[in-house]
Design a protein around this motif. Structure first.
Motif, mmCIF file in Angstrom:
data_model
loop_
_atom_site.group_PDB
_atom_site.id
_atom_site.type_symbol
_atom_site.label_atom_id
_atom_site.label_comp_id
_atom_site.label_asym_id
_atom_site.label_seq_id
_atom_site.Cartn_x
_atom_site.Cartn_y
_atom_site.Cartn_z
ATOM 1 N N GLY A 1 0.797 -1.220 0.000
ATOM 2 C CA GLY A 1 0.000 0.000 0.000
ATOM 3 C C GLY A 1 0.829 1.269 0.000
ATOM 4 O O GLY A 1 0.354 2.324 0.422
ATOM 5 N N VAL A 2 2.079 1.171 -0.480
ATOM 6 C CA VAL A 2 2.943 2.339 -0.579
ATOM 7 C C VAL A 2 3.374 2.523 -2.035
ATOM 8 O O VAL A 2 3.335 1.586 -2.824
ATOM 9 N N ALA A 3 3.781 3.733 -2.367
ATOM 10 C CA ALA A 3 4.303 4.024 -3.703
ATOM 11 C C ALA A 3 5.608 4.780 -3.535
ATOM 12 O O ALA A 3 5.689 5.702 -2.720
ATOM 13 N N MET A 4 6.615 4.403 -4.304
ATOM 14 C CA MET A 4 7.945 4.981 -4.135
ATOM 15 C C MET A 4 8.352 5.769 -5.375
ATOM 16 O O MET A 4 8.113 5.345 -6.507
ATOM 17 N N VAL A 5 8.970 6.916 -5.135
ATOM 18 C CA VAL A 5 9.523 7.754 -6.199
ATOM 19 C C VAL A 5 11.033 7.741 -6.040
ATOM 20 O O VAL A 5 11.562 8.121 -4.998
ATOM 21 N N PHE A 6 11.723 7.300 -7.100
ATOM 22 C CA PHE A 6 13.163 7.094 -7.023
ATOM 23 C C PHE A 6 13.944 8.318 -7.498
ATOM 24 O O PHE A 6 13.434 9.158 -8.238
ATOM 25 N N GLN A 7 15.202 8.355 -7.109
ATOM 26 C CA GLN A 7 16.108 9.411 -7.559
ATOM 27 C C GLN A 7 16.288 9.393 -9.072
ATOM 28 O O GLN A 7 16.399 10.435 -9.720
ATOM 29 N N SER A 8 16.280 8.193 -9.656
ATOM 30 C CA SER A 8 16.584 8.044 -11.081
ATOM 31 C C SER A 8 15.353 8.132 -11.982
ATOM 32 O O SER A 8 15.464 7.861 -13.182
ATOM 33 N N TYR A 9 14.179 8.449 -11.419
ATOM 34 C CA TYR A 9 12.895 8.530 -12.125
ATOM 35 C C TYR A 9 12.350 7.144 -12.475
ATOM 36 O O TYR A 9 11.190 6.865 -12.292
ATOM 37 N N ALA A 10 13.225 6.263 -13.067
ATOM 38 C CA ALA A 10 12.836 4.882 -13.400
ATOM 39 C C ALA A 10 11.622 4.830 -14.325
ATOM 40 O O ALA A 10 10.693 4.052 -14.122
ATOM 41 N N LEU A 11 11.630 5.672 -15.367
ATOM 42 C CA LEU A 11 10.566 5.649 -16.362
ATOM 43 C C LEU A 11 10.921 4.689 -17.491
ATOM 44 O O LEU A 11 12.094 4.493 -17.820
ATOM 45 N N ASP B 1 12.782 8.903 -2.430
ATOM 46 C CA ASP B 1 14.207 8.651 -2.178
ATOM 47 C C ASP B 1 15.057 9.664 -2.951
ATOM 48 O O ASP B 1 15.397 9.445 -4.106
ATOM 49 N N GLU B 2 15.367 10.778 -2.315
ATOM 50 C CA GLU B 2 16.162 11.866 -2.903
ATOM 51 C C GLU B 2 15.701 12.198 -4.322
ATOM 52 O O GLU B 2 16.495 12.203 -5.266
ATOM 53 N N PRO B 3 14.434 12.498 -4.514
ATOM 54 C CA PRO B 3 13.900 12.661 -5.868
ATOM 55 C C PRO B 3 14.360 13.924 -6.586
ATOM 56 O O PRO B 3 14.167 14.039 -7.796
ATOM 57 N N LEU B 4 14.947 14.876 -5.866
ATOM 58 C CA LEU B 4 15.330 16.143 -6.508
ATOM 59 C C LEU B 4 16.823 16.247 -6.784
ATOM 60 O O LEU B 4 17.273 17.240 -7.336
ATOM 61 N N SER B 5 17.588 15.234 -6.433
ATOM 62 C CA SER B 5 19.047 15.356 -6.489
ATOM 63 C C SER B 5 19.593 15.435 -7.914
ATOM 64 O O SER B 5 20.719 15.883 -8.120
ATOM 65 N N ASN B 6 18.807 14.997 -8.907
ATOM 66 C CA ASN B 6 19.285 15.062 -10.302
ATOM 67 C C ASN B 6 18.914 16.365 -10.996
ATOM 68 O O ASN B 6 19.229 16.546 -12.179
ATOM 69 N N LEU B 7 18.251 17.262 -10.286
ATOM 70 C CA LEU B 7 17.806 18.519 -10.894
ATOM 71 C C LEU B 7 18.789 19.637 -10.598
ATOM 72 O O LEU B 7 19.499 19.609 -9.585
ATOM 73 N N ASP B 8 18.827 20.643 -11.478
ATOM 74 C CA ASP B 8 19.702 21.789 -11.208
ATOM 75 C C ASP B 8 19.101 22.632 -10.087
ATOM 76 O O ASP B 8 17.961 22.435 -9.660
ATOM 77 N N ALA B 9 19.897 23.586 -9.581
ATOM 78 C CA ALA B 9 19.521 24.316 -8.371
ATOM 79 C C ALA B 9 18.187 25.035 -8.514
ATOM 80 O O ALA B 9 17.332 24.974 -7.618
ATOM 81 N N ALA B 10 17.987 25.733 -9.639
ATOM 82 C CA ALA B 10 16.747 26.488 -9.815
ATOM 83 C C ALA B 10 15.537 25.561 -9.884
ATOM 84 O O ALA B 10 14.495 25.827 -9.280
ATOM 85 N N ARG C 1 15.335 22.528 -8.685
ATOM 86 C CA ARG C 1 15.136 21.905 -7.377
ATOM 87 C C ARG C 1 14.270 22.796 -6.494
ATOM 88 O O ARG C 1 13.376 22.324 -5.799
ATOM 89 N N GLY C 2 14.566 24.099 -6.535
ATOM 90 C CA GLY C 2 13.795 25.031 -5.728
ATOM 91 C C GLY C 2 12.330 25.042 -6.116
ATOM 92 O O GLY C 2 11.447 25.008 -5.242
ATOM 93 N N ARG C 3 12.052 25.079 -7.408
ATOM 94 C CA ARG C 3 10.660 25.095 -7.874
ATOM 95 C C ARG C 3 9.944 23.787 -7.537
ATOM 96 O O ARG C 3 8.799 23.791 -7.073
ATOM 97 N N THR C 4 10.632 22.668 -7.794
ATOM 98 C CA THR C 4 10.006 21.365 -7.549
ATOM 99 C C THR C 4 9.772 21.143 -6.061
ATOM 100 O O THR C 4 8.781 20.523 -5.663
ATOM 101 N N ARG C 5 10.659 21.666 -5.230
ATOM 102 C CA ARG C 5 10.498 21.561 -3.783
ATOM 103 C C ARG C 5 9.190 22.231 -3.345
ATOM 104 O O ARG C 5 8.421 21.669 -2.569
#
Length: 366
Positions: free
Chosen positions: A77-87, A159-168, A170-174
């Protein structure tokens, strides 16, 4: 539908190495909790144990009152979002978001409804026919989040879903994640080593260190009332400065600490009678140390580095006793490297840590 999570005496080992030991934590339904800590502290391992991607060597995990640590990932009953997107690169956005639902036999009409509604919430409804190669990093991350939302889980795990994004980005997605949590009211656990993400997103932060939980609290509790020198030094940018204590005496307000080249400081921290100054330190945040410009007496600070950040200036320097501290000044500071300035310290904001790194509480105002 959100649900509470109860973790009891959880332990994880890899061979003879214990990664997590006797972890217990309660997470309320609809709460946004961030696991924060340095690399290797076990935060991602703990998240993967909740998801069912790592085996549990001891303890239990309950979600919504039901024990799940023995269940396969798809039945938790959980859903996980990975750092690598995994699409899936050969699938469109719509197909990526619906694939998991198709695998569990969800009806076509229900799938279409979930995908359409989720895409609108994430503002990616105009991208449903595109494949991942035609998307930006931020758009791919939204698709990965959307795929999790369509499953309508009881809890979301990031799991660290924003670490692959650039700084700007990351701020918006946060900010978008914070807004998404408010809209969904879902239970969310977010793993990061970025304290800005933790302070921005969390209802509560869980600080992990040395196989266990160091502190659990709201972002402001963690920042203003750290329970240990580790937490005080890890949370906050720049890190808290520490100066050795030479002697302590009691006062009506709390404790007077004597620091070489600084003198006596009357703090409002309460320490027990058995407190020993040997190895003990005071902690000072940069915003609690100030440049003196009116000619009054202060502490002499030799300026080593001036870091100009626009809205504020950070001054890294050395006191006469050789201790290094960081002082905050305003964005238009005239302080330059190589000079000597005078600074003052806000005694009411000082922290005290014993030789083992334990913090002592500030006296509460009457």
């Amino acid at each position: 539908m959100s649900a509470p999570i109860e973790i009891t005496n959880l332990t994880k080992r890899y061979g003879a190495v214990t990664v997590l030991s006797d972890i217990s934590l309660s997470i309320d339904a609809g709460e946004f909790v961030v696991f924060l800590g340095p690399s290797g502290c076990g935060k991602s391992t703990l998240l993967r144990m909740i998801a069912g991607l790592e085996a549990v060597d001891g303890g239990e995990i309950h979600l919504g009152g039901a024990r799940i640590d023995a269940l396969p990932p798809g039945q938790r009953g959980v859903a996980m979002v990975f750092q690598s997107y995994a699409l899936y690169p050969h699938m469109t956005v719509a197909q990526n978001m619906s694939f998991g639902l198709e695998n569990i036999g969800t009806g076509k009409a229900d799938i279409e409804r979930r995908v359409t509604e989720t895409a609108k919430v994430l503002e990616i409804d105009h991208l449903l026919d595109r494949k991942p190669a035609k998307l930006s990093g931020g758009q791919r991350q939204r698709v990965a989040i959307g795929r999790a939302i369509t499953k309508e889980p009881k809890a979301f795990l990031f799991d660290e879903p924003l670490s692959n994004l650039d700084a700007a980005l990351r701020g918006r997605t946060r900010l978008e994640l914070a807004q998404l949590h408010r809209r969904l009211g879902a239970t969310m656990i977010f793993v990061t080593h970025d304290q800005v993400e933790a302070m921005t997103l969390a209802d509560r932060i869980v600080i992990l260190n040395n196989q266990g939980i160091e502190q659990v609290g709201t972002p402001m509790d963690i920042y203003h009332r750290p329970v240990s020198k580790f937490v005080a030094g890890f949370v906050g940018s720049p890190a808290m400065s520490f100066l050795p204590i030479a002697a302590v005496t009691s006062s009506t307000g709390g404790t007077v600490v004597s620091v070489d080249a600084v003198g006596d400081i009357d703090t409002n921290v309460v320490v027990p009678e058995y407190f020993k100054p040997q190895g003990a330190e005071i902690g000072i945040r940069a915003e609690d140390a100030h440049v003196i410009r009116d000619g009054s007496n202060g502490l002499r600070l030799s300026v080593d580095v001036v870091e100009r950040l626009g809205e504020r200036t950070l001054i890294y320097g050395t006191l006469d006793n050789g201790s290094e501290i960081v002082v905050e000044d305003d964005g238009r500071s005239d302080v330059t490297t190589g000079t000597t300035i005078c600074v003052s310290i806000d005694a009411a904001s000082i922290h005290i840590f014993d030789a083992d790194g334990q913090a002592y509480p500030h006296k509460e105002p009457v």
